[in-house]
Design a protein around this motif. Structure first.
Motif, PDB file in Angstrom:
ATOM      1  N   THR A  70       0.855  -1.189   0.000  1.00  0.00           N
ATOM      2  CA  THR A  70       0.000   0.000   0.000  1.00  0.00           C
ATOM      3  C   THR A  70       0.886   1.232   0.000  1.00  0.00           C
ATOM      4  N   ALA A  71       0.299   2.373  -0.274  1.00  0.00           N
ATOM      5  CA  ALA A  71       1.070   3.610  -0.361  1.00  0.00           C
ATOM      6  C   ALA A  71       1.866   3.899   0.913  1.00  0.00           C
ATOM      7  N   TYR A  72       1.337   3.512   2.080  1.00  0.00           N
ATOM      8  CA  TYR A  72       2.026   3.796   3.335  1.00  0.00           C
ATOM      9  C   TYR A  72       2.505   2.519   4.021  1.00  0.00           C
ATOM     10  N   GLY A  73       2.504   1.405   3.281  1.00  0.00           N
ATOM     11  CA  GLY A  73       2.894   0.120   3.853  1.00  0.00           C
ATOM     12  C   GLY A  73       4.391  -0.033   3.987  1.00  0.00           C
ATOM     13  N   ARG A  74       4.766  -1.137   4.653  1.00  0.00           N
ATOM     14  CA  ARG A  74       6.179  -1.446   4.829  1.00  0.00           C
ATOM     15  C   ARG A  74       6.769  -1.885   3.504  1.00  0.00           C
ATOM     16  N   GLY A  75       8.026  -1.601   3.324  1.00  0.00           N
ATOM     17  CA  GLY A  75       8.732  -1.976   2.107  1.00  0.00           C
ATOM     18  C   GLY A  75      10.050  -1.236   2.055  1.00  0.00           C
ATOM     19  N   HIS A  76      10.703  -1.300   0.918  1.00  0.00           N
ATOM     20  CA  HIS A  76      11.958  -0.575   0.718  1.00  0.00           C
ATOM     21  C   HIS A  76      11.853   0.115  -0.621  1.00  0.00           C
ATOM     22  N   ARG A  77      11.722   1.433  -0.586  1.00  0.00           N
ATOM     23  CA  ARG A  77      11.410   2.226  -1.765  1.00  0.00           C
ATOM     24  C   ARG A  77      12.657   2.689  -2.492  1.00  0.00           C
ATOM     25  N   GLY A  78      13.606   1.801  -2.649  1.00  0.00           N
ATOM     26  CA  GLY A  78      14.843   2.119  -3.348  1.00  0.00           C
ATOM     27  C   GLY A  78      15.806   0.957  -3.235  1.00  0.00           C
ATOM     28  N   VAL A  79      17.079   1.242  -3.488  1.00  0.00           N
ATOM     29  CA  VAL A  79      18.143   0.240  -3.430  1.00  0.00           C
ATOM     30  C   VAL A  79      19.268   0.813  -2.584  1.00  0.00           C
ATOM     31  N   ASP A  80      19.800  -0.009  -1.675  1.00  0.00           N
ATOM     32  CA  ASP A  80      20.948   0.414  -0.860  1.00  0.00           C
ATOM     33  C   ASP A  80      22.222  -0.142  -1.477  1.00  0.00           C
ATOM     34  N   LEU A  81      23.169   0.756  -1.772  1.00  0.00           N
ATOM     35  CA  LEU A  81      24.439   0.384  -2.374  1.00  0.00           C
ATOM     36  C   LEU A  81      25.571   0.630  -1.387  1.00  0.00           C
ATOM     37  N   ALA A  82      26.443  -0.353  -1.213  1.00  0.00           N
ATOM     38  CA  ALA A  82      27.584  -0.196  -0.318  1.00  0.00           C
ATOM     39  C   ALA A  82      28.468   0.943  -0.815  1.00  0.00           C
ATOM     40  N   ALA A  83      28.808   1.862   0.080  1.00  0.00           N
ATOM     41  CA  ALA A  83      29.655   3.002  -0.283  1.00  0.00           C
ATOM     42  C   ALA A  83      30.246   3.601   0.986  1.00  0.00           C
ATOM     43  N   ALA A  84      31.537   3.737   1.013  1.00  0.00           N
ATOM     44  CA  ALA A  84      32.224   4.309   2.171  1.00  0.00           C
ATOM     45  C   ALA A  84      31.980   5.818   2.232  1.00  0.00           C
ATOM     46  N   PRO A  85      31.998   6.385   3.446  1.00  0.00           N
ATOM     47  CA  PRO A  85      31.878   7.843   3.556  1.00  0.00           C
ATOM     48  C   PRO A  85      32.946   8.534   2.712  1.00  0.00           C
ATOM     49  N   GLY A  86      32.552   9.606   2.044  1.00  0.00           N
ATOM     50  CA  GLY A  86      33.467  10.343   1.188  1.00  0.00           C
ATOM     51  C   GLY A  86      33.480   9.864  -0.255  1.00  0.00           C
ATOM     52  N   THR A  87      32.819   8.741  -0.543  1.00  0.00           N
ATOM     53  CA  THR A  87      32.755   8.224  -1.921  1.00  0.00           C
ATOM     54  C   THR A  87      31.972   9.202  -2.794  1.00  0.00           C
ATOM     55  N   PRO A  88      32.495   9.520  -3.987  1.00  0.00           N
ATOM     56  CA  PRO A  88      31.736  10.392  -4.891  1.00  0.00           C
ATOM     57  C   PRO A  88      30.432   9.722  -5.332  1.00  0.00           C
ATOM     58  N   VAL A  89      29.366  10.498  -5.398  1.00  0.00           N
ATOM     59  CA  VAL A  89      28.064  10.036  -5.877  1.00  0.00           C
ATOM     60  C   VAL A  89      27.812  10.757  -7.193  1.00  0.00           C
ATOM     61  N   VAL A  90      27.469   9.993  -8.237  1.00  0.00           N
ATOM     62  CA  VAL A  90      27.289  10.594  -9.555  1.00  0.00           C
ATOM     63  C   VAL A  90      25.843  10.457 -10.022  1.00  0.00           C
ATOM     64  N   ALA A  91      25.458  11.333 -10.941  1.00  0.00           N
ATOM     65  CA  ALA A  91      24.137  11.246 -11.568  1.00  0.00           C
ATOM     66  C   ALA A  91      24.150  10.047 -12.515  1.00  0.00           C
ATOM     67  N   VAL A  92      23.135   9.190 -12.434  1.00  0.00           N
ATOM     68  CA  VAL A  92      23.098   8.009 -13.301  1.00  0.00           C
ATOM     69  C   VAL A  92      22.748   8.367 -14.736  1.00  0.00           C
ATOM     70  N   ALA A  93      22.098   9.510 -14.928  1.00  0.00           N
ATOM     71  CA  ALA A  93      21.709   9.961 -16.265  1.00  0.00           C
ATOM     72  C   ALA A  93      21.660  11.481 -16.275  1.00  0.00           C
ATOM     73  N   ALA A  94      21.618  12.045 -17.461  1.00  0.00           N
ATOM     74  CA  ALA A  94      21.567  13.503 -17.595  1.00  0.00           C
ATOM     75  C   ALA A  94      20.235  14.041 -17.094  1.00  0.00           C
ATOM     76  N   GLY A  95      20.286  15.231 -16.522  1.00  0.00           N
ATOM     77  CA  GLY A  95      19.063  15.857 -16.037  1.00  0.00           C
ATOM     78  C   GLY A  95      19.341  17.171 -15.347  1.00  0.00           C
ATOM     79  N   ARG A  96      18.401  17.558 -14.483  1.00  0.00           N
ATOM     80  CA  ARG A  96      18.513  18.817 -13.751  1.00  0.00           C
ATOM     81  C   ARG A  96      18.258  18.538 -12.281  1.00  0.00           C
ATOM     82  N   VAL A  97      19.074  19.137 -11.412  1.00  0.00           N
ATOM     83  CA  VAL A  97      18.929  18.951  -9.970  1.00  0.00           C
ATOM     84  C   VAL A  97      17.624  19.594  -9.523  1.00  0.00           C
ATOM     85  N   SER A  98      16.729  18.773  -8.971  1.00  0.00           N
ATOM     86  CA  SER A  98      15.445  19.309  -8.505  1.00  0.00           C
ATOM     87  C   SER A  98      15.461  19.588  -7.004  1.00  0.00           C
ATOM     88  N   PHE A  99      16.437  19.001  -6.290  1.00  0.00           N
ATOM     89  CA  PHE A  99      16.574  19.270  -4.854  1.00  0.00           C
ATOM     90  C   PHE A  99      17.989  18.925  -4.424  1.00  0.00           C
TER      91      PHE A  99
END
Length: 198
Positions: A70-99
């Protein structure tokens, strides 16, 4: 008249006996998440628009997408990827930063992806210290921030990568083309019966 009723009753009984076990043994139909399905119940299509993983070359997936019932039910609304603090995070595709800012004490960057239909797809990354500003155009593979040392909900440091179309959560791995999802290095096959240039 009585024979006709008796025949109908017998047919109903036979159908009940035959169909009930088949219905019980049949696998359940796939359950569409209310959070992922549109008004018509269909899950919106996700084009393979991604050109890079958000972190690393082929990061370990700590937890996959588990759509809630359900819209407010339990689940995982994404994917968790292993990454150490300080690791660069990149845009997966071209676009515009909305937030690019903080939500509930965690750094979040969201990118509205170009040419992905309407409403456009939007990726989110957290906990991320943003290096981009709202409204800024980004290309696939461009750094949008770094993994923050705190704020992760994983047992080990990770980046939560989400994907939405409007308010519907989708599986972010669907953005990646098959060649990016394959594990292991690419291998060249030998070319046989071709003369060596002299």
């Amino acid at each position: 008249m009585r024979v006709s009723r008796c025949v109908r009753a017998c047919v109903r009984l036979v159908l009940l006996v035959v169909l009930t076990p088949a219905a019980l043994l049949a696998p359940p139909p796939p359950r569409l998440s209310a959070a992922a399905a549109g008004e018509d119940g269909a899950v919106p299509a996700v084009p393979a628009a991604g050109r890079a993983w958000p972190v690393g070359v082929r990061p370990r997936v700590l937890r996959g997408w588990e759509p809630p019932a359900t819209a407010y039910g339990r689940g995982h609304r994404g994917v968790d990827l292993a990454a150490a603090p300080g690791t660069p995070v990149v845009a997966v595709a071209a676009g515009r930063v909305s937030f690019a800012g903080r939500v509930a004490g965690r750094g979040v960057v969201s990118v509205e992806l170009a040419r992905t239909g309407g409403p456009p797809l939007r990726t989110t990354y957290e906990p991320v210290r943003a290096s981009v500003a709202e409204g800024e155009a980004v290309t696939a593979g461009e750094v949008v921030g770094t993994v923050e040392p705190a704020g992760s909900h994983c047992p080990t440091p990770c980046v939560h990568w989400g994907l939405l179309r409007g308010d519907a959560y989708l599986d972010p791995l669907a953005l990646l083309p098959p060649w990016l999802l394959r594990s292991g290095p690419s291998r060249l096959l030998p070319v046989l019966r071709v003369p060596v240039p002299g």
